[in-house]
Scaffold this motif. Structure first.
Motif, PDB file in Angstrom:
ATOM      1  N   MET A 124       0.850  -1.087   0.059  1.00 26.03           N
ATOM      2  CA  MET A 124      -0.095   0.038   0.103  1.00 26.03           C
ATOM      3  C   MET A 124       0.725   1.498   0.104  1.00 26.03           C
ATOM      4  O   MET A 124       1.336   1.178   0.939  1.00 26.03           O
ATOM      5  N   THR A 125       0.262   1.798  -0.692  1.00 29.29           N
ATOM      6  CA  THR A 125       1.504   3.590  -0.745  1.00 29.29           C
ATOM      7  C   THR A 125       0.702   4.204  -0.789  1.00 29.29           C
ATOM      8  O   THR A 125      -0.519   4.326  -1.170  1.00 29.29           O
ATOM      9  N   THR A 126       1.223   5.890  -0.457  1.00 28.87           N
ATOM     10  CA  THR A 126       0.295   6.906  -0.931  1.00 28.87           C
ATOM     11  C   THR A 126       0.839   8.126  -0.519  1.00 28.87           C
ATOM     12  O   THR A 126       2.142   7.641  -2.024  1.00 28.87           O
ATOM     13  N   ALA A 127       0.304   8.768  -1.323  1.00 25.63           N
ATOM     14  CA  ALA A 127       0.912   9.719  -2.605  1.00 25.63           C
ATOM     15  C   ALA A 127       2.215  10.533  -1.546  1.00 25.63           C
ATOM     16  O   ALA A 127       1.269  10.937  -0.500  1.00 25.63           O
ATOM     17  N   ARG A 128       2.472  10.831  -2.073  1.00 25.64           N
ATOM     18  CA  ARG A 128       4.184  12.038  -2.112  1.00 25.64           C
ATOM     19  C   ARG A 128       2.939  13.560  -1.535  1.00 25.64           C
ATOM     20  O   ARG A 128       2.913  13.864  -2.397  1.00 25.64           O
ATOM     21  N   ASN A 129       3.647  13.839  -0.874  1.00 28.88           N
ATOM     22  CA  ASN A 129       3.226  15.346  -0.646  1.00 28.88           C
ATOM     23  C   ASN A 129       4.292  16.432  -1.406  1.00 28.88           C
ATOM     24  O   ASN A 129       5.566  15.957  -1.663  1.00 28.88           O
ATOM     25  N   ILE A 130       3.892  17.666  -1.299  1.00 28.93           N
ATOM     26  CA  ILE A 130       4.501  18.544  -2.352  1.00 28.93           C
ATOM     27  C   ILE A 130       4.947  19.254  -1.837  1.00 28.93           C
ATOM     28  O   ILE A 130       4.262  20.151  -0.573  1.00 28.93           O
ATOM     29  N   GLU A 131       6.450  19.902  -1.770  1.00 29.44           N
ATOM     30  CA  GLU A 131       6.863  21.155  -0.883  1.00 29.44           C
ATOM     31  C   GLU A 131       7.144  21.967  -1.300  1.00 29.44           C
ATOM     32  O   GLU A 131       6.214  23.382  -0.867  1.00 29.44           O
ATOM     33  N   GLN A 132       6.912  22.139  -2.606  1.00 27.98           N
ATOM     34  CA  GLN A 132       6.493  23.735  -3.608  1.00 27.98           C
ATOM     35  C   GLN A 132       6.471  22.887  -4.869  1.00 27.98           C
ATOM     36  O   GLN A 132       7.473  23.087  -4.891  1.00 27.98           O
ATOM     37  N   VAL A 133       5.501  24.576  -5.417  1.00 25.39           N
ATOM     38  CA  VAL A 133       6.007  24.179  -6.909  1.00 25.39           C
ATOM     39  C   VAL A 133       6.889  25.803  -6.882  1.00 25.39           C
ATOM     40  O   VAL A 133       5.863  26.791  -6.698  1.00 25.39           O
ATOM     41  N   TYR A 134       7.277  25.796  -7.739  1.00 26.42           N
ATOM     42  CA  TYR A 134       8.397  26.929  -8.066  1.00 26.42           C
ATOM     43  C   TYR A 134       8.033  27.357  -9.720  1.00 26.42           C
ATOM     44  O   TYR A 134       8.012  26.899 -10.591  1.00 26.42           O
ATOM     45  N   GLY A 135       8.164  28.454 -10.261  1.00 19.98           N
ATOM     46  CA  GLY A 135       7.603  29.557 -11.438  1.00 19.98           C
ATOM     47  C   GLY A 135       9.302  29.401 -11.933  1.00 19.98           C
ATOM     48  O   GLY A 135       9.772  29.025 -10.700  1.00 19.98           O
ATOM     49  N   PRO A 136       9.385  29.610 -12.760  1.00 20.52           N
ATOM     50  CA  PRO A 136      10.321  29.645 -13.543  1.00 20.52           C
ATOM     51  C   PRO A 136      11.344  30.494 -12.857  1.00 20.52           C
ATOM     52  O   PRO A 136      11.041  31.833 -12.634  1.00 20.52           O
ATOM     53  N   PRO A 137      12.587  30.578 -13.022  1.00 17.28           N
ATOM     54  CA  PRO A 137      13.891  31.263 -12.500  1.00 17.28           C
ATOM     55  C   PRO A 137      13.592  32.535 -13.694  1.00 17.28           C
ATOM     56  O   PRO A 137      14.290  32.222 -15.139  1.00 17.28           O
ATOM     57  N   PRO A 138      14.664  33.480 -13.634  1.00 21.57           N
ATOM     58  CA  PRO A 138      15.305  34.687 -14.107  1.00 21.57           C
ATOM     59  C   PRO A 138      16.136  33.312 -15.493  1.00 21.57           C
ATOM     60  O   PRO A 138      16.923  32.508 -14.879  1.00 21.57           O
ATOM     61  N   PRO A 139      16.424  33.906 -16.680  1.00 21.30           N
ATOM     62  CA  PRO A 139      17.504  33.287 -17.602  1.00 21.30           C
ATOM     63  C   PRO A 139      18.339  33.819 -17.628  1.00 21.30           C
ATOM     64  O   PRO A 139      18.656  35.219 -17.243  1.00 21.30           O
ATOM     65  N   HIS A 140      19.592  33.075 -17.540  1.00 17.11           N
ATOM     66  CA  HIS A 140      20.753  33.285 -17.722  1.00 17.11           C
ATOM     67  C   HIS A 140      21.342  32.864 -18.991  1.00 17.11           C
ATOM     68  O   HIS A 140      21.241  31.456 -19.418  1.00 17.11           O
ATOM     69  N   TRP A 141      22.465  33.170 -19.683  1.00 17.52           N
ATOM     70  CA  TRP A 141      23.718  32.786 -20.726  1.00 17.52           C
ATOM     71  C   TRP A 141      24.420  31.916 -20.257  1.00 17.52           C
ATOM     72  O   TRP A 141      24.763  31.502 -19.524  1.00 17.52           O
ATOM     73  N   VAL A 142      24.331  30.613 -20.952  1.00 18.45           N
ATOM     74  CA  VAL A 142      25.648  29.317 -20.426  1.00 18.45           C
ATOM     75  C   VAL A 142      26.398  29.863 -22.125  1.00 18.45           C
ATOM     76  O   VAL A 142      25.963  29.593 -22.769  1.00 18.45           O
ATOM     77  N   GLY A 143      27.408  30.145 -22.266  1.00 20.64           N
ATOM     78  CA  GLY A 143      28.066  30.548 -23.273  1.00 20.64           C
ATOM     79  C   GLY A 143      27.470  31.269 -23.650  1.00 20.64           C
ATOM     80  O   GLY A 143      26.565  32.142 -23.759  1.00 20.64           O
TER      81      GLY A 143
END
Ligand code: MN
Length: 290
Positions: A1-20
Protein backbone atom coordinates in the motif's frame (compact mmCIF):
# COMPACT_ATOMS: atom_id res chain seq x y z
CA UNK A 1 0.00 0.00 0.00
CA UNK A 2 1.49 3.32 -1.03
CA UNK A 3 0.34 6.81 -0.17
CA UNK A 4 0.59 9.99 -2.24
CA UNK A 5 3.91 11.80 -2.02
CA UNK A 6 3.55 15.28 -0.52
CA UNK A 7 4.55 18.36 -2.51
CA UNK A 8 6.93 20.73 -0.77
CA UNK A 9 6.62 23.57 -3.26
CA UNK A 10 5.77 24.44 -6.86
CA UNK A 11 8.37 26.87 -8.21
CA UNK A 12 7.78 29.16 -11.17
CA UNK A 13 10.60 29.68 -13.64
CA UNK A 14 13.71 31.46 -12.33
CA UNK A 15 15.12 34.29 -14.51
CA UNK A 16 17.13 33.12 -17.53
CA UNK A 17 20.88 33.42 -17.98
CA UNK A 18 23.16 32.50 -20.85
CA UNK A 19 25.65 29.67 -20.70
CA UNK A 20 28.13 30.76 -23.35
CA UNK A 21 26.27 32.22 -26.34
CA UNK A 22 24.32 29.04 -27.10
CA UNK A 23 22.29 28.06 -24.07
CA UNK A 24 19.60 30.45 -22.70
CA UNK A 25 18.88 28.45 -19.55
CA UNK A 26 17.00 28.77 -16.30
CA UNK A 27 18.77 27.25 -13.31
CA UNK A 28 15.99 25.48 -11.43
CA UNK A 29 18.19 24.11 -8.66
CA UNK A 30 21.87 24.02 -7.79
CA UNK A 31 24.29 22.58 -5.23
CA UNK A 32 26.15 25.89 -5.17
CA UNK A 33 24.54 27.56 -2.15
CA UNK A 34 26.45 25.96 0.71
CA UNK A 35 26.87 22.50 -0.77
CA UNK A 36 23.09 22.21 -1.00
CA UNK A 37 21.98 18.64 -1.64
CA UNK A 38 18.21 18.87 -1.44
CA UNK A 39 17.86 16.98 -4.73
CA UNK A 40 20.89 14.70 -4.33
CA UNK A 41 22.09 12.79 -6.33
CA UNK A 42 21.12 15.61 -8.72
CA UNK A 43 23.34 18.65 -8.26
CA UNK A 44 21.99 21.12 -10.75
CA UNK A 45 19.44 21.49 -13.52
CA UNK A 46 19.62 24.05 -16.30
CA UNK A 47 16.66 24.08 -18.66
CA UNK A 48 16.44 26.04 -21.91
CA UNK A 49 12.79 26.37 -22.87
CA UNK A 50 12.06 26.68 -26.61
CA UNK A 51 14.11 29.52 -28.08
CA UNK A 52 14.45 30.65 -31.72
CA UNK A 53 17.99 30.92 -33.06
CA UNK A 54 18.61 32.63 -36.41
CA UNK A 55 20.88 30.88 -38.93
CA UNK A 56 24.58 31.60 -38.44
CA UNK A 57 27.95 30.71 -39.90
CA UNK A 58 29.36 30.80 -36.36
CA UNK A 59 29.91 27.11 -35.67
CA UNK A 60 31.12 27.77 -32.10
CA UNK A 61 27.78 28.80 -30.64
CA UNK A 62 27.90 27.41 -27.10
CA UNK A 63 30.72 26.87 -24.63
CA UNK A 64 34.37 26.24 -25.49
CA UNK A 65 36.74 23.84 -23.71
CA UNK A 66 36.28 23.73 -19.92
CA UNK A 67 36.99 21.12 -17.24
CA UNK A 68 34.84 18.95 -14.98
CA UNK A 69 35.71 16.53 -12.18
CA UNK A 70 33.73 14.44 -9.71
CA UNK A 71 30.28 14.12 -11.30
CA UNK A 72 28.35 13.54 -14.54
CA UNK A 73 26.76 15.96 -16.99
CA UNK A 74 23.60 14.74 -18.69
CA UNK A 75 22.38 16.69 -21.70
CA UNK A 76 18.94 16.03 -23.15
CA UNK A 77 18.04 17.52 -26.53
CA UNK A 78 14.33 18.18 -26.99
CA UNK A 79 14.58 20.43 -30.06
CA UNK A 80 17.72 21.33 -32.01
CA UNK A 81 21.04 19.49 -31.94
CA UNK A 82 24.11 19.68 -29.72
CA UNK A 83 27.67 18.65 -30.57
CA UNK A 84 30.02 17.52 -27.84
CA UNK A 85 33.73 16.72 -27.83
CA UNK A 86 35.97 15.84 -24.91
CA UNK A 87 39.64 15.34 -24.11
CA UNK A 88 39.17 11.57 -23.79
CA UNK A 89 38.45 11.52 -27.53
CA UNK A 90 34.72 10.97 -27.14
CA UNK A 91 32.05 13.05 -28.76
CA UNK A 92 29.16 13.23 -31.12
CA UNK A 93 25.99 15.03 -32.00
CA UNK A 94 22.69 14.56 -30.24
CA UNK A 95 19.41 15.26 -31.97
CA UNK A 96 15.89 15.69 -30.53
CA UNK A 97 15.16 12.81 -28.17
CA UNK A 98 18.83 11.87 -27.72
CA UNK A 99 20.84 12.09 -24.51
CA UNK A 100 24.55 12.46 -23.89
CA UNK A 101 25.60 11.18 -20.50
CA UNK A 102 29.17 12.20 -19.74
CA UNK A 103 30.96 10.87 -16.71
CA UNK A 104 33.64 13.44 -15.90
CA UNK A 105 35.02 11.24 -13.11
CA UNK A 106 38.71 11.95 -12.48
CA UNK A 107 38.72 14.86 -14.91
CA UNK A 108 37.98 15.84 -18.45
CA UNK A 109 37.85 18.85 -20.74
CA UNK A 110 34.86 19.21 -23.03
CA UNK A 111 33.20 21.68 -25.33
CA UNK A 112 29.47 22.00 -26.04
CA UNK A 113 28.26 23.74 -29.19
CA UNK A 114 25.18 23.84 -31.34
CA UNK A 115 25.66 21.19 -34.01
CA UNK A 116 26.92 22.67 -37.29
CA UNK A 117 23.89 21.78 -39.39
CA UNK A 118 21.53 23.22 -36.75
CA UNK A 119 23.59 26.42 -36.43
CA UNK A 120 23.56 26.95 -40.22
CA UNK A 121 19.82 26.38 -40.55
CA UNK A 122 18.71 27.96 -37.28
CA UNK A 123 15.49 27.02 -35.59
CA UNK A 124 13.93 26.17 -32.26
CA UNK A 125 16.26 25.01 -29.55
CA UNK A 126 15.17 23.30 -26.33
CA UNK A 127 17.37 21.28 -24.02
CA UNK A 128 18.18 20.42 -20.43
CA UNK A 129 21.45 19.74 -18.68
CA UNK A 130 21.47 17.95 -15.36
CA UNK A 131 24.53 17.41 -13.18
CA UNK A 132 24.47 14.08 -11.39
CA UNK A 133 26.77 13.60 -8.42
CA UNK A 134 29.07 10.61 -8.08
CA UNK A 135 29.43 8.75 -4.78
CA UNK A 136 32.81 9.44 -3.13
CA UNK A 137 34.09 5.98 -4.12
CA UNK A 138 33.45 6.75 -7.82
CA UNK A 139 34.49 10.40 -8.07
CA UNK A 140 37.86 9.50 -9.57
CA UNK A 141 36.48 6.86 -11.94
CA UNK A 142 37.80 6.82 -15.51
CA UNK A 143 35.99 9.43 -17.67
CA UNK A 144 33.30 7.87 -19.83
CA UNK A 145 30.70 8.84 -22.39
CA UNK A 146 27.30 7.34 -23.14
CA UNK A 147 25.65 8.48 -26.35
CA UNK A 148 22.05 7.38 -26.01
CA UNK A 149 19.87 7.84 -29.08
CA UNK A 150 16.10 8.23 -29.00
CA UNK A 151 15.56 4.74 -30.44
CA UNK A 152 17.58 3.15 -27.61
CA UNK A 153 15.45 4.78 -24.92
CA UNK A 154 13.15 2.58 -22.86
CA UNK A 155 9.51 3.30 -23.73
CA UNK A 156 6.27 2.50 -21.92
CA UNK A 157 3.12 3.26 -23.86
CA UNK A 158 0.15 4.42 -21.81
CA UNK A 159 -3.50 4.73 -22.91
CA UNK A 160 -2.96 8.47 -23.51
CA UNK A 161 0.75 9.01 -23.60
CA UNK A 162 4.22 7.57 -23.31
CA UNK A 163 6.98 7.47 -20.73
CA UNK A 164 10.50 7.39 -22.12
CA UNK A 165 12.89 5.88 -19.62
CA UNK A 166 16.35 7.47 -19.78
CA UNK A 167 17.59 5.95 -16.51
CA UNK A 168 16.06 3.75 -13.86
CA UNK A 169 12.98 1.60 -14.30
CA UNK A 170 9.32 2.20 -15.07
CA UNK A 171 6.81 -0.66 -15.20
CA UNK A 172 9.53 -3.23 -15.80
CA UNK A 173 11.25 -1.24 -18.57
CA UNK A 174 14.82 -0.20 -17.79
CA UNK A 175 16.44 2.89 -19.22
CA UNK A 176 19.73 2.49 -21.11
CA UNK A 177 21.87 4.86 -19.00
CA UNK A 178 24.40 3.32 -16.66
CA UNK A 179 24.35 5.16 -13.33
CA UNK A 180 26.59 4.99 -10.25
CA UNK A 181 23.75 5.34 -7.74
CA UNK A 182 20.05 4.44 -7.94
CA UNK A 183 18.01 7.07 -9.79
CA UNK A 184 15.23 7.56 -12.30
CA UNK A 185 15.04 10.00 -15.18
CA UNK A 186 11.81 9.95 -17.18
CA UNK A 187 10.60 11.99 -20.16
CA UNK A 188 6.82 11.95 -19.76
CA UNK A 189 4.51 12.81 -22.64
CA UNK A 190 0.76 12.87 -22.02
CA UNK A 191 -2.12 13.80 -24.24
CA UNK A 192 -4.93 15.87 -22.77
CA UNK A 193 -6.74 13.71 -20.21
CA UNK A 194 -3.82 11.27 -19.95
CA UNK A 195 -2.54 10.02 -16.63
CA UNK A 196 0.70 8.47 -15.40
CA UNK A 197 1.61 7.08 -12.01
CA UNK A 198 5.03 6.57 -10.46
CA UNK A 199 6.34 5.15 -7.22
CA UNK A 200 9.62 5.99 -5.49
CA UNK A 201 10.80 5.14 -1.99
CA UNK A 202 9.72 7.96 0.34
CA UNK A 203 13.32 8.88 1.23
CA UNK A 204 14.32 9.41 -2.43
CA UNK A 205 14.52 13.01 -3.59
CA UNK A 206 12.22 13.83 -6.50
CA UNK A 207 11.22 16.74 -8.71
CA UNK A 208 9.14 17.30 -11.83
CA UNK A 209 9.76 19.92 -14.50
CA UNK A 210 6.70 20.76 -16.60
CA UNK A 211 7.89 21.70 -20.09
CA UNK A 212 4.58 22.01 -21.92
CA UNK A 213 0.92 22.22 -21.04
CA UNK A 214 -0.73 22.11 -17.65
CA UNK A 215 -1.11 19.20 -15.27
CA UNK A 216 -2.37 18.19 -11.85
CA UNK A 217 0.37 16.57 -9.77
CA UNK A 218 -0.96 14.75 -6.70
CA UNK A 219 -3.85 17.21 -6.74
CA UNK A 220 -1.76 20.38 -7.17
CA UNK A 221 -1.81 22.38 -10.42
CA UNK A 222 1.43 23.04 -12.31
CA UNK A 223 2.00 24.60 -15.72
CA UNK A 224 4.71 24.99 -18.34
CA UNK A 225 8.07 26.04 -16.85
CA UNK A 226 7.04 25.16 -13.28
CA UNK A 227 9.15 22.83 -11.15
CA UNK A 228 7.43 20.64 -8.58
CA UNK A 229 9.61 19.73 -5.59
CA UNK A 230 8.33 16.69 -3.71
CA UNK A 231 8.61 16.21 0.03
CA UNK A 232 9.47 12.92 1.71
CA UNK A 233 6.08 11.66 2.87
CA UNK A 234 4.48 8.96 0.75
CA UNK A 235 5.67 7.14 -2.34
CA UNK A 236 3.26 7.61 -5.23
CA UNK A 237 3.19 10.42 -7.77
CA UNK A 238 0.18 10.81 -10.01
CA UNK A 239 0.21 13.19 -12.98
CA UNK A 240 -2.96 14.08 -14.88
CA UNK A 241 -2.74 16.20 -18.00
CA UNK A 242 -5.28 19.00 -18.50
CA UNK A 243 -3.83 19.60 -21.96
CA UNK A 244 -1.15 17.91 -24.04
CA UNK A 245 1.82 18.02 -21.66
CA UNK A 246 5.48 17.05 -21.52
CA UNK A 247 7.48 16.71 -18.33
CA UNK A 248 10.86 15.63 -17.06
CA UNK A 249 10.72 13.62 -13.84
CA UNK A 250 13.80 13.08 -11.68
CA UNK A 251 14.05 10.82 -8.65
CA UNK A 252 17.01 9.36 -6.83
CA UNK A 253 18.39 7.88 -3.67
CA UNK A 254 20.27 10.68 -1.86
CA UNK A 255 24.04 10.40 -1.72
CA UNK A 256 24.56 11.11 1.97
CA UNK A 257 28.04 12.65 1.69
CA UNK A 258 29.36 16.21 1.99
CA UNK A 259 29.53 18.35 -1.15
CA UNK A 260 32.48 20.69 -1.72
CA UNK A 261 32.45 22.51 -5.03
CA UNK A 262 34.20 25.17 -7.03
CA UNK A 263 32.84 26.02 -10.48
CA UNK A 264 33.12 22.89 -12.60
CA UNK A 265 34.52 20.65 -9.85
CA UNK A 266 32.31 18.84 -7.33
CA UNK A 267 34.08 16.81 -4.66
CA UNK A 268 33.58 15.94 -0.98
CA UNK A 269 36.22 18.10 0.75
CA UNK A 270 37.94 21.47 0.21
CA UNK A 271 41.30 19.63 -0.04
CA UNK A 272 39.95 17.59 -2.98
CA UNK A 273 38.81 20.83 -4.66
CA UNK A 274 42.32 22.29 -4.25
CA UNK A 275 43.75 19.11 -5.77
CA UNK A 276 41.32 19.39 -8.71
CA UNK A 277 42.40 22.99 -9.38
CA UNK A 278 46.10 22.01 -9.15
CA UNK A 279 45.65 19.01 -11.46
CA UNK A 280 43.72 21.11 -13.97
CA UNK A 281 46.38 23.84 -13.94
CA UNK A 282 49.08 21.18 -14.36
CA UNK A 283 47.37 20.00 -17.55
CA UNK A 284 46.30 16.63 -16.16
CA UNK A 285 42.82 16.88 -17.69
CA UNK A 286 44.28 16.42 -21.18
CA UNK A 287 44.02 18.73 -24.16
CA UNK A 288 41.14 19.87 -26.32
CA UNK A 289 41.12 22.34 -29.22
CA UNK A 290 38.50 25.12 -29.43
MN1 MN B 1 30.34 21.37 -19.29
Amino acid sequence: MTTARNIEQVYGPPPPHWVGDGFPVRGYFSHIPKGMRRLSPFLLMDYARPYEFPPTENLRRGVGPHPHRGFETVTIAFQGSVAHHDSAGNGGVIHPGDVQWMTAGSGILHREYHAAEFARKGGTFQMAQIWVNLPARDKMTEPAYQAITADQMGAVDLPHGRVRVIAGEYRGVRGPAHTFSPLGMFDVDLRSGGKAEFDFPANWNAGLLVMNGHVMVNGRPAKADDFVLFGHEGESVSVEAGSDARMLLLSGKPIDEPVASYGPFVMNTPAEIEAAIRDFQAGKFGHLDE
